[in-house]
Design a protein around this motif. Sequence first.
Motif, PDB file in Angstrom:
ATOM      1  N   LEU A 412       8.789   9.746  25.342  1.00  0.00           N
ATOM      2  CA  LEU A 412       7.744   9.740  24.306  1.00  0.00           C
ATOM      3  C   LEU A 412       8.349   9.550  22.916  1.00  0.00           C
ATOM      4  N   ARG A 413       9.574  10.049  22.741  1.00  0.00           N
ATOM      5  CA  ARG A 413      10.241   9.845  21.451  1.00  0.00           C
ATOM      6  C   ARG A 413      10.486   8.341  21.248  1.00  0.00           C
ATOM      7  N   ALA A 414      10.959   7.682  22.313  1.00  0.00           N
ATOM      8  CA  ALA A 414      11.227   6.242  22.232  1.00  0.00           C
ATOM      9  C   ALA A 414       9.931   5.483  21.956  1.00  0.00           C
ATOM     10  N   ALA A 415       8.860   5.879  22.649  1.00  0.00           N
ATOM     11  CA  ALA A 415       7.570   5.189  22.477  1.00  0.00           C
ATOM     12  C   ALA A 415       7.074   5.355  21.044  1.00  0.00           C
ATOM     13  N   ALA A 416       7.252   6.556  20.480  1.00  0.00           N
ATOM     14  CA  ALA A 416       6.775   6.809  19.118  1.00  0.00           C
ATOM     15  C   ALA A 416       7.601   6.016  18.103  1.00  0.00           C
ATOM     16  N   LEU A 417       8.937   5.954  18.336  1.00  0.00           N
ATOM     17  CA  LEU A 417       9.784   5.222  17.396  1.00  0.00           C
ATOM     18  C   LEU A 417       9.480   3.724  17.433  1.00  0.00           C
ATOM     19  N   CYS A 418       9.009   3.271  18.593  1.00  0.00           N
ATOM     20  CA  CYS A 418       8.723   1.832  18.750  1.00  0.00           C
ATOM     21  C   CYS A 418       7.241   1.547  18.449  1.00  0.00           C
ATOM     22  N   SER A 419       6.669   2.304  17.505  1.00  0.00           N
ATOM     23  CA  SER A 419       5.250   2.107  17.177  1.00  0.00           C
ATOM     24  C   SER A 419       5.079   1.922  15.679  1.00  0.00           C
ATOM     25  N   ASN A 420       4.082   1.142  15.303  1.00  0.00           N
ATOM     26  CA  ASN A 420       3.811   0.934  13.874  1.00  0.00           C
ATOM     27  C   ASN A 420       2.612   1.730  13.375  1.00  0.00           C
ATOM     28  N   ALA A 421       1.871   2.321  14.306  1.00  0.00           N
ATOM     29  CA  ALA A 421       0.650   3.025  13.885  1.00  0.00           C
ATOM     30  C   ALA A 421       1.021   4.306  13.142  1.00  0.00           C
ATOM     31  N   ARG A 422       0.048   4.850  12.449  1.00  0.00           N
ATOM     32  CA  ARG A 422       0.238   6.115  11.748  1.00  0.00           C
ATOM     33  C   ARG A 422      -0.908   7.041  12.104  1.00  0.00           C
ATOM     34  N   ALA A 442      -2.120   6.509  20.309  1.00  0.00           N
ATOM     35  CA  ALA A 442      -2.153   7.432  21.443  1.00  0.00           C
ATOM     36  C   ALA A 442      -0.743   7.894  21.800  1.00  0.00           C
ATOM     37  N   LEU A 443       0.233   6.989  21.637  1.00  0.00           N
ATOM     38  CA  LEU A 443       1.620   7.362  21.950  1.00  0.00           C
ATOM     39  C   LEU A 443       2.127   8.420  20.961  1.00  0.00           C
ATOM     40  N   LEU A 444       1.737   8.269  19.679  1.00  0.00           N
ATOM     41  CA  LEU A 444       2.162   9.247  18.669  1.00  0.00           C
ATOM     42  C   LEU A 444       1.571  10.624  18.995  1.00  0.00           C
ATOM     43  N   VAL A 445       0.291  10.605  19.421  1.00  0.00           N
ATOM     44  CA  VAL A 445      -0.371  11.868  19.749  1.00  0.00           C
ATOM     45  C   VAL A 445       0.357  12.534  20.924  1.00  0.00           C
ATOM     46  N   ALA A 446       0.679  11.732  21.957  1.00  0.00           N
ATOM     47  CA  ALA A 446       1.365  12.295  23.127  1.00  0.00           C
ATOM     48  C   ALA A 446       2.722  12.858  22.724  1.00  0.00           C
ATOM     49  N   ALA A 447       3.424  12.150  21.806  1.00  0.00           N
ATOM     50  CA  ALA A 447       4.730  12.630  21.362  1.00  0.00           C
ATOM     51  C   ALA A 447       4.586  13.993  20.689  1.00  0.00           C
ATOM     52  N   ARG A 448       3.526  14.128  19.898  1.00  0.00           N
ATOM     53  CA  ARG A 448       3.311  15.415  19.239  1.00  0.00           C
ATOM     54  C   ARG A 448       2.993  16.507  20.251  1.00  0.00           C
ATOM     55  N   LYS A 449       2.231  16.116  21.283  1.00  0.00           N
ATOM     56  CA  LYS A 449       1.904  17.108  22.307  1.00  0.00           C
ATOM     57  C   LYS A 449       3.174  17.561  23.034  1.00  0.00           C
ATOM     58  N   ALA A 450       4.202  16.693  23.029  1.00  0.00           N
ATOM     59  CA  ALA A 450       5.477  17.054  23.659  1.00  0.00           C
ATOM     60  C   ALA A 450       6.366  17.825  22.684  1.00  0.00           C
ATOM     61  N   GLY A 451       5.813  18.170  21.520  1.00  0.00           N
ATOM     62  CA  GLY A 451       6.549  18.979  20.554  1.00  0.00           C
ATOM     63  C   GLY A 451       7.407  18.165  19.607  1.00  0.00           C
ATOM     64  N   LEU A 452       7.229  16.850  19.558  1.00  0.00           N
ATOM     65  CA  LEU A 452       8.040  16.011  18.668  1.00  0.00           C
ATOM     66  C   LEU A 452       7.294  15.762  17.359  1.00  0.00           C
ATOM     67  N   ASP A 453       8.061  15.480  16.301  1.00  0.00           N
ATOM     68  CA  ASP A 453       7.430  15.091  15.040  1.00  0.00           C
ATOM     69  C   ASP A 453       7.862  13.645  14.754  1.00  0.00           C
ATOM     70  N   PRO A 454       6.981  12.670  15.038  1.00  0.00           N
ATOM     71  CA  PRO A 454       7.384  11.260  14.900  1.00  0.00           C
ATOM     72  C   PRO A 454       7.937  10.909  13.527  1.00  0.00           C
ATOM     73  N   THR A 455       7.410  11.526  12.448  1.00  0.00           N
ATOM     74  CA  THR A 455       7.894  11.187  11.104  1.00  0.00           C
ATOM     75  C   THR A 455       9.343  11.632  10.941  1.00  0.00           C
ATOM     76  N   GLN A 456       9.621  12.825  11.448  1.00  0.00           N
ATOM     77  CA  GLN A 456      10.988  13.341  11.338  1.00  0.00           C
ATOM     78  C   GLN A 456      11.946  12.516  12.213  1.00  0.00           C
ATOM     79  N   GLU A 457      11.474  12.147  13.393  1.00  0.00           N
ATOM     80  CA  GLU A 457      12.315  11.333  14.285  1.00  0.00           C
ATOM     81  C   GLU A 457      12.665  10.020  13.597  1.00  0.00           C
ATOM     82  N   GLU A 458      11.671   9.442  12.937  1.00  0.00           N
ATOM     83  CA  GLU A 458      11.856   8.163  12.231  1.00  0.00           C
ATOM     84  C   GLU A 458      12.868   8.334  11.101  1.00  0.00           C
ATOM     85  N   ALA A 459      12.791   9.503  10.417  1.00  0.00           N
ATOM     86  CA  ALA A 459      13.710   9.751   9.296  1.00  0.00           C
ATOM     87  C   ALA A 459      15.145   9.905   9.815  1.00  0.00           C
TER      88      ALA A 459
END
Length: 947
Positions: A412-422, A442-459
Amino acid sequence: MSPEPARQARIALHEGGPPTGVTTTAPPDRRNTSVSTIPAGAVPEVLAVLGSSPRGLTSAEAATRLHRHGPNELPRIGRGQVCRRLIAQFTDLFAVVLLVASAITFVAYWLGRPRDPATLQLALAILGVVLLNASIGFSQEYSAERTAESLQAMVPHTCRVLRDGEHCKLSARDLVPGDVVILEAGDAVPADCRLVEVQDAAVNNAALTGESDPVVRVAAPVPSGPPLQARNCVFMGTDLVAGTAKGVVFATGTVTEFGRIFRLTAAAPRQQTPLQRQVTIMARRVAGLALATGAALFAIRVPSGQPFVDTFVFSLGVMVALVPEGLPATLSVSLAIGVRRMARRHALVKQLLAVEALGSTSVICTDKTGTLTQAEMTVVQVWAQGASHAVSGVGYAPVGQITDAGPVRELLRAAALCSNARLVPPTGRNSWRVLGDTTEGALLVAARKAGLDPTQEEAETPRVAEHPFDSARKLMSTVHRDSDSRFLAYAKGAPLELLARCDAIDHNGRKTPLADAARTEVAAAADGMAGQGLRVLAVARRRVAGPRPSLEDVESQLTLLGLVGMYDPPRPEVRDAVDACRRAGIRIIMVTGDHPLTAEAVARRVGIVRDSAPAVVTGTQMDALDDSGLDTLLAGSSQLLLCRVSPEHKLRVVTALQRRGEVVAVTGDGANDAPALKHADIGVAMGASGTDVAREAAVMVLLDDSFASITTAVGLGRSVYRNIRKFLIYLFSHNIAELVPILAATFAGFPLVPITAVQILAIDLGSDVLPALALGAEPMEPDVMNNPPRPRQERLFSPAVMGRVLFLGGIQALGVCAVFFWHIHASGIPYADFTKRDPVYREAITMVQAGIVVSQFFNALAVRTDRQSVFRTGLLTNPWLLVAGCFGIGLMAAISYAPPLQAVFHTAPLAPADWAVLTALGAVLLVAEELRKWALRRRRTSPKGES
Ligand code: ATP
């Protein structure tokens, strides 16, 4: 930002500026002078010269510039065009015939000794008709023009910019020089921009150069040359067809290259639709017939000893009676009403032409996501390392759990990093929203449900390159720099496509070669999810050597991380719309990029596929077919699903269907759907989720993206066509009722006319135009979607229509002839002794005029339905028709009773018994028509009757 660079930018933009780059000429404008300059130099210099920065403008500076430069829009239609349109109303064939008739009548009055005031009245009346028609025609055209303009304005036209360093969505109108615009593949360029950052960007400059091959864009300085060849610029009106880009605006509104061309082309004449052409040709024929009849009557009556001038004026009157004056105006009104009704039902039609074509649509090729479904994706299942993990929670709120999230976190981290949506947190009354592609949301939402923060991962793992999603490749990949400054690529996309590019699979962080058995297991897992109607994406990664690897390097030798399955609920309204299409004989072909099993599950849910197995054909299978193979495929199963197809396949299907004589509507949202949208009879773009390119290529834009709105628009299109037929029957049948008594009197040797030209004009304007307009605005009949589509080659004036004109006109004509000759005979006066002043004659011609007016009232009710009884439809369902009919009768009463009007029309007051007789005659017409419809219904339902 300091004011100084801003001032420099102004100089560069509007005062010619220092010769730092390519100079383009533009026409003078209210707010701009005639020169805009493409700023030259490296990116920092360009930003400086335009008074901007990598963070864009501040809101305050943007507001000041907006005030100074005015909005970024193109001029409206000029006055010259309005005047030309007004003049055109008088040069139209009908108008010319009537103007000539009026002029001759004036001359006849002038030369006559003694001068007959009736001749003067006729001349004035004919002139009045011309003026009235011209004003109706003009106001209608003008309002249709305005409607089209306001419709265009309703088509969403926004852009993304950096303001105060933040991404924001803005109306393109508010763009100012210095703004930093963010563009993605599929976006229309909102103003002329110098690029400051590009990622595999290519533009289609067809709007400016006519050349539709994509041209690559760069951000580096280029040698000076013609403006359109500046490879580091993008221009208003063109489209980014690949990649992403950031550009700083250097020209807006009329100063842009597009603004210059717009001005040159704005004056281009508008095309008539085929229907309008058919009506114009027919109207010309009728005008010719009118001239011939007038001349024939003149030739018959002069030798029989009638006064020359009287006969001439009489013949002119007959001619005027036959010309269907109100026809062109009524036609445009009817089409314009159709356009407005469609707009109210979320379908913006950009050309009147589309209204007709919509009515005869026989096949709809529809997308799945967003059109049949709500495009509200929720990841419900994740598959990794041989196990499925359920995801709870619905929608974009990141609230829910993943069973045993550990093994799927990296996926899910990989899916979120490979997304342009916000993902946008709730604000005010809005709940969680997605900016951009909902699949990625939807991928970003799932990543968050897995306890990830897509913005922080991107940073922590910033993106350095991207190969954007493309529906032909069905993949997207990004390259990131990790904390050790090494480079990692992530890819996601359609499972089969991605699996083919993987040579390993991840097992607890270890790369294991992807054996055939494992491949089969992954494919089976993907099929299992797709079979439940889920949209399935596979996710993979690999290490790459540098920050800018080629597409081939990134998307090969990947390590599969797993699969994600997301649910997209069907739109609730679609099932009924699909049923309506089935009843209306319209075939629905689903054309989707998605997996066949997903497509079939969704097609079953919305009713496109019923009990039997559908024909499911993939893009690859289509490639193996030649044109005749494709024709056979399309002629075969009525339940056809085309899956895993690219936009090129869509175009092929549209072309093949058209070869078979079908009228095709096709939906599309992506930039590369444009060719299919343009080629189709009805290109339907998505207003909410589609790209600007698709919206520009389409003739219809769906504001709500829903399939149901297409069906509604088809129903309205059919209804417009029916309404046009109704008023044609109405208008032409009464012409027969005007002409037959005149011919009968001529052949019976009666020395005077049973109805005068002025009376005929009063009918045409009193009882004709308004009910015809009301018929053009008839509400949609409930059975409009119960018949198969109208054949493409069907003519408006079919034998059935002509038959009805003769039937209704014949009954009216018989009725008025009967009342006229009954009055004349009842008086006992010999024909030869009748004079114009004779009270019996005046009564008789009043009866004829009133007879036509009253029977037209009933006729208007009769033509409302083809086969259905009007009493079942309801007499009050079109109140405007009753109002228009009552107005006609009121006018007739005034002509009969008001002394000044009696003097003009040579009429006499009618007795109540006369009205009763006329009403009875009108009722006979209605009853006769009801009987005809009843017989027709019986014949159609009886087993031996024709179908
Ligand atoms: P439809 O709209 O009819 O459902 P589609 O036209 O949306 O189909 P595409 O958008 O072309 O189909 O997507 C094709 C496939 O590509 C999808 O089934 C999905 O597996 C994958 N896909 C879709 N969106 C993305 C994305 N943003 N990134 C990567 N892969 C994607």
